[in-house]
Design a protein around this motif. Structure first.
Motif, short mmCIF file in Angstrom:
data_model
loop_
_atom_site.label_atom_id
_atom_site.label_comp_id
_atom_site.label_asym_id
_atom_site.label_seq_id
_atom_site.Cartn_x
_atom_site.Cartn_y
_atom_site.Cartn_z
N UNK A 1 10.45 0.99 -0.33
CA UNK A 1 10.72 -0.20 -0.25
C UNK A 1 10.74 0.01 1.91
N UNK A 2 10.97 1.30 1.94
CA UNK A 2 10.67 1.15 3.55
C UNK A 2 9.65 0.74 3.71
N UNK A 3 8.62 1.66 2.74
CA UNK A 3 7.12 0.47 3.48
C UNK A 3 7.02 -0.83 3.32
N UNK A 4 8.07 -1.50 2.67
CA UNK A 4 7.75 -2.79 2.02
C UNK A 4 8.21 -4.06 3.28
N UNK A 5 9.62 -2.96 3.79
CA UNK A 5 10.47 -3.44 5.71
C UNK A 5 9.74 -3.15 6.72
N UNK A 6 8.73 -2.27 6.55
CA UNK A 6 8.00 -2.11 7.35
C UNK A 6 6.57 -3.21 8.02
N UNK A 7 6.17 -3.47 7.01
CA UNK A 7 5.09 -4.43 6.69
C UNK A 7 5.51 -5.80 7.14
N UNK A 8 6.47 -6.07 6.84
CA UNK A 8 7.78 -7.16 7.22
C UNK A 8 8.07 -7.45 8.35
N UNK A 9 8.23 -6.39 9.26
CA UNK A 9 9.23 -6.26 10.55
C UNK A 9 7.89 -6.52 11.68
N UNK A 10 6.53 -6.26 10.98
CA UNK A 10 5.02 -6.66 11.83
C UNK A 10 5.22 -8.73 12.29
N UNK A 11 5.87 -9.44 11.61
CA UNK A 11 5.80 -10.80 11.32
C UNK A 11 7.36 -11.23 12.07
N UNK A 12 7.92 -10.39 12.51
CA UNK A 12 9.11 -10.68 13.14
C UNK A 12 9.33 -9.70 14.23
N UNK A 13 8.13 -9.74 14.59
CA UNK A 13 7.85 -8.90 16.47
C UNK A 13 7.54 -9.85 17.64
N UNK A 14 7.77 -10.08 18.73
CA UNK A 14 6.88 -10.49 19.33
C UNK A 14 5.83 -10.63 19.25
N UNK B 1 10.54 7.66 8.60
CA UNK B 1 9.92 7.70 10.34
C UNK B 1 8.51 8.59 10.68
N UNK B 2 9.72 9.22 10.61
CA UNK B 2 8.45 10.19 11.35
C UNK B 2 7.84 11.51 10.44
N UNK B 3 8.18 10.96 9.36
CA UNK B 3 7.23 11.28 8.12
C UNK B 3 6.32 10.60 8.06
N UNK B 4 6.40 9.03 7.94
CA UNK B 4 5.18 8.50 7.29
C UNK B 4 4.90 7.38 8.66
N UNK B 5 5.53 7.27 9.49
CA UNK B 5 5.16 6.02 9.87
C UNK B 5 5.08 6.21 11.64
N UNK B 6 5.01 7.57 11.51
CA UNK B 6 4.71 7.72 13.32
C UNK B 6 3.53 7.51 14.02
N UNK B 7 2.90 7.70 12.31
CA UNK B 7 1.13 7.70 13.70
C UNK B 7 0.35 8.38 13.82
N UNK B 8 -0.40 7.88 15.05
CA UNK B 8 -0.50 8.72 16.94
C UNK B 8 0.38 7.90 17.73
N UNK B 9 1.26 7.63 17.32
CA UNK B 9 2.26 7.75 18.63
C UNK B 9 3.66 8.37 18.80
N UNK B 10 3.64 9.32 18.06
CA UNK B 10 4.63 10.33 18.42
C UNK B 10 5.16 11.12 19.33
N UNK C 1 0.29 -1.66 -0.12
CA UNK C 1 0.03 -0.24 0.02
C UNK C 1 0.79 1.20 0.10
N UNK C 2 1.20 2.11 -1.14
CA UNK C 2 2.37 2.39 -1.24
C UNK C 2 1.59 4.64 -1.47
N UNK C 3 0.37 3.29 -2.17
CA UNK C 3 -0.63 4.83 -2.49
C UNK C 3 -0.58 6.28 -1.13
N UNK C 4 -0.72 5.35 -0.04
CA UNK C 4 -1.13 6.22 1.56
C UNK C 4 0.47 6.82 1.49
#
Length: 528
Positions: free
Chosen positions: A364-377, A436-445, A340-343
């Motif tokens: 590419x960073x967005x694709x990796x971000x998705x992958x990281x979910x599967x690697x977390x506890x 990460x600050x611009x695209x992946x922070x969400x509401x957790x800043x 979902x790179x469009x968002x």
């Protein structure tokens, strides 16, 4: 037959006798004539085999490894190692020994050649064009790596007595190392202990004096990541760069800001470091992937073209492919299309920063971000994302690992696999932080900044102005405090009134009372 042994390497002390004895039974035998240090043996092995993997000849691979193990360590003796058959041309020792500080002799070992840029730098180095050259370009374009490889190559040629690399953000810290090295070169009476005890002013005076007098026109310096020379905000790093003794040797500056070429009256040249050429990008991918993607050069070209030939995007894409055993470049491109790179693009446009990032890098960073979910506890699926968010608010280099808990330290290893962090001393690329600050922070800043402030405060609480033994704590953490404070926005009243204000007050005690950076202390508090 085809299974006949052709090459034997004895990478051990006093192994020349064995290599000579085997010479009549194999095509090539290599051995050390006398004792060999562990570091030299490791460097020889690494560079020898990596050169062979890059399709260089045995002889060329041997010469590169010999240079790394001996010549560039100041032991320019061709008789320390043997290469049989004896008909091979003898090794040629380096004409002079060059002292290197902050530059490794083997910077080239993982380097993707960028011929036109390297040729331009070499032309500048050997000409009278000017004492300073600026390498400018986006973060992630490879400026620092290019500068280090160039400096290492220049040292090997032996035309300078001193080649050194300093970081603009840590210039005085790096000066302390440089000073101890050159003190021996110029027969100074200063001891290492005395140099370590020098104030910043005295340290700069000593280093600059040696460069302008004892070593005049005999040195090459790289100043890395110089800040914006036109920024109105006070910057110790910028003033340190401006105080450097230009005109007494060769200086190469790397920076995002081409304005450095105009900073001394517009007499200096700026060389733009952009993306790879198509051939460079393909060669880099093939080298990183090894035999996994052999015989599919057309697909590799499709991949690097889709990534806009951008170096950092290519590094992270290849890391993703290796970690996920992606069978081909086209498979990776299909995964990129389904992400979902469009968002991300929409957010970039809305924030007004869409033009600051190569689109391929964000995808590419967005694709990796998705992958990281599967690697977390399973118990904390967002933990690895939260770690990356924390890293985005800290100074990018030398991040203390004790700011993180044991789970987060394990996640650092995962992030390294995707080329998101380096673990030699924990660091993260500035462009990755920005994205990460611009695209992946969400509401957790806000919660992320609170958590970081609490961790930094715990460490800084051990610092006391009147106890010199604790000053190293301030030195280690205050850079990260300043970076966190710099990200507080005008509307963040909750943060300014609470954790971060208390933390900033502790940091200003260090800046004001220990290192006498009064203006830096004042600005940090005023920002809140």
């Amino acid at each position: 037959g085809s299974d006949r042994l052709s090459t034997v390497v004895f990478n051990a002390c006093f192994s020349d006798g064995l290599s000579q004895a085997l010479a009549e039974h194999v095509e090539v035998a290599i051995g050390h004539v006398g004792p060999v240090a562990d570091t030299a043996a490791i460097n020889f092995s690494r560079d020898f085999y990596s050169s062979i993997a890059a399709s260089r000849s045995l002889r060329k691979s041997f010469e590169a490894a010999w240079a790394s193990a001996y010549t560039l360590r100041g032991l320019a003796d061709p008789d320390k190692i043997s290469f049989t058959p004896a008909t091979a041309a003898p090794l040629q020792p380096v004409a002079t020994q060059t002292l290197m500080v902050g530059v490794q002799p083997d910077e080239h070992s993982l380097w993707q050649e960028r011929s036109s840029l390297e040729d331009r730098l070499n032309q500048w180095l050997t000409s009278d064009e000017g004492s300073m050259l600026v390498l400018s370009g986006l973060p992630g374009s490879g400026k620092t790596t290019l500068a280090k490889v160039f400096a290492s190559s220049a040292a090997r040629k032996g035309k300078h007595q001193l080649v050194f690399f300093v970081r603009s953000s840590k210039m005085m810290e790096d000066y302390a190392t440089v000073a101890q090295k050159i003190a021996r070169m110029v027969d100074s009476n200063f001891t290492s202990k005395q140099i370590r005890a020098m104030s910043e002013v005295a340290l700069a005076h000593f280093v600059h004096g040696c460069l302008m007098e004892d070593l005049r026109d005999k040195w090459l310096c790289v100043i890395d990541d110089a800040p914006n020379p036109e920024d109105d905000v006070e910057s110790a790093a910028r003033e340190h760069v401006r105080a450097f003794p230009f005109g007494y040797g060769k200086v190469l500056i790397t920076s995002r800001f081409s304005a450095w070429a105009q900073d001394r009256g517009g007499t200096d040249e700026c060389v733009e470091v952009g993306s790879y050429s198509g051939a460079e990008a393909c060669n880099r991918v093939k080298w990183l992937m090894g035999s996994q993607w052999e015989g599919i050069g057309e697909e590799v070209l499709e991949l690097v073209t889709a990534l806009k030939l951008f170096p950092l995007a290519i590094e992270q894409a290849v890391a993703y492919c290796k970690e996920n055993l992606v069978a081909s470049p086209r498979e990776f491109l299909e995964r990129m299309k389904s992400a979902p790179a469009g968002s991300l693009k929409a957010r970039a446009k809305k924030s007004g920063r869409g033009n600051e990032y190569p689109e391929s890098f964000v995808e590419v960073l967005g694709l990796i971000w998705q992958q990281l979910v599967d690697l977390a506890d399973e118990a904390d699926p967002s933990g690895i994302h939260n770690l990356l968010r924390k890293l985005a608010f800290l100074y990018p280099d030398d991040i203390p690992s004790d700011l993180f808990d044991e789970t987060e330290k394990r996640y650092l290893v995962v992030l390294r696999k995707f080329s998101l962090v380096s673990l030699e001393s924990v660091s993260v690329h500035a462009m990755t932080q920005d994205a990460v600050r611009d695209f992946f922070m969400g509401r957790s800043r806000i919660s992320t900044m609170h958590a970081l402030a609490a961790s930094l405060q715990t460490k800084m609480n051990r610092f006391e102005v009147h106890k010199k033994a604790t000053h190293f704590i301030g030195a280690r953490y205050v850079r990260h405090v300043r970076m966190l404070v710099s990200h507080v926005r005008e509307g963040d009243k909750e943060l300014a009134r609470g954790d971060i204000l208390r933390l900033a007050c502790t940091a200003t005690d260090y800046l004001r009372d220990v290192v006498c950076h009064f203006q830096a202390a004042q600005i940090m508090i005023e920002n809140l």
